[in-house]
Design a protein around this motif. Structure first.
Motif, short mmCIF file in Angstrom:
data_model
loop_
_atom_site.label_atom_id
_atom_site.label_comp_id
_atom_site.label_asym_id
_atom_site.label_seq_id
_atom_site.Cartn_x
_atom_site.Cartn_y
_atom_site.Cartn_z
N ALA A 1 0.74 -1.16 0.17
CA ALA A 1 0.04 0.07 -0.17
C ALA A 1 1.01 1.30 0.11
CB ALA A 1 -0.96 -0.09 1.41
N LYS A 2 0.46 2.43 -0.85
CA LYS A 2 1.27 3.65 -0.74
C LYS A 2 0.16 4.55 -0.37
CE LYS A 2 4.65 1.73 -2.89
NZ LYS A 2 5.38 0.93 -1.89
N GLU A 3 -0.97 4.84 -0.25
CA GLU A 3 -1.77 5.86 0.08
C GLU A 3 -2.22 5.68 1.47
OE1 GLU A 3 -5.11 6.13 -2.72
OE2 GLU A 3 -3.69 6.26 -4.37
N GLU A 4 -2.17 6.59 2.39
CA GLU A 4 -2.51 6.78 3.81
C GLU A 4 -3.70 6.16 3.91
OE1 GLU A 4 -2.81 9.95 7.06
OE2 GLU A 4 -1.53 10.31 5.77
N GLY A 5 -4.86 6.55 3.19
CA GLY A 5 -6.32 5.95 3.48
C GLY A 5 -6.44 4.45 3.31
N GLU A 6 -5.35 3.86 2.18
CA GLU A 6 -5.51 2.43 1.91
C GLU A 6 -4.68 1.84 3.15
OE1 GLU A 6 -4.06 -0.69 -1.61
OE2 GLU A 6 -3.04 1.32 -1.46
N VAL A 7 -3.72 2.28 3.75
CA VAL A 7 -2.96 1.84 4.63
C VAL A 7 -4.02 1.74 5.85
CG1 VAL A 7 -1.16 2.13 6.44
CG2 VAL A 7 -0.88 2.31 3.96
N ARG B 1 6.63 -0.19 7.29
CA ARG B 1 5.32 0.74 7.61
C ARG B 1 5.40 1.11 8.85
NH1 ARG B 1 6.08 0.94 2.66
NH2 ARG B 1 4.89 -0.10 1.40
N SER C 1 -7.27 1.62 6.05
CA SER C 1 -8.14 0.50 5.89
C SER C 1 -7.69 -0.84 6.10
CB SER C 1 -8.82 0.72 4.62
OG SER C 1 -9.87 -0.15 4.14
#
Length: 169
Positions: free
Chosen positions: A51-57, A108, A59
């Motif tokens: 994952a690269k995007e904060e929202g994806e991380v 991460r 979730s």
């Protein structure tokens, strides 16, 4: 892999203790834990690493936390293994992924087992077993942890391509 673990259990049946509980209910419980661990934790582990995007991380971390909490809730509590005093295929299937917890922490900054004392104690016990220690075979001059961090660098750095969204034509 789970298939290899099941093969070893079948091939070595009658040699040493079984890694499948004798109770049908406990055996089913073991299989449920393995299945849910594989579909929930292993999948989220790889996705979190990529994952690269904060929202994806956020979730994925929520999903991973829910699944880890579930596994901890399934633990016998009397230990030292997941389902009690004896090791099962659940230990052999789940431990390798949780032993890689430092990879997610390194790449991460997330401690997957924080706030999960039963999982932490189980993993420390499992990791200390001579049979498990014998499986840590890092390349010459590196620790097992260093080798694993390097091995998963391509996932964390986005070099491994994700083809999961492509469809066959």
């Amino acid at each position: 892999s789970l298939v290899l673990l099941q093969w070893a259990q079948d091939y070595f049946a009658g040699v040493g203790p079984s890694l499948v509980p004798s109770s049908a209910a406990q055996a089913a419980r073991m299989r449920i834990i393995i299945s849910r661990f594989d579909s929930g934790i292993v999948s989220a582990w790889y996705k979190l690493l990529r994952a690269k995007e904060e929202g994806e991380v956020a979730s994925l971390l929520s999903d991973l936390s829910r699944e880890l909490d579930w596994v901890e809730g399934q633990m016998d509590g009397k230990g030292p293994f997941l389902l009690g005093p004896n090791p099962t295929l659940a230990d052999a299937a789940c431990a390798p992924w949780l032993l890689r917890k430092f990879v997610v922490q390194h790449w991460r900054g997330i401690d997957m087992l924080a706030g999960r004392p039963k999982l932490q104690a189980w993993l420390e016990h499992y990791k200390s077993l001579p049979e498990v220690q014998a499986t840590f075979q890092p390349p010459e001059g590196k620790s097992w942890e260093e080798a694993m961090k390097e091995g998963y660098a391509k996932y964390a750095e986005g070099v491994v391509l994700d083809f999961s969204k492509l469809q066959a034509k």
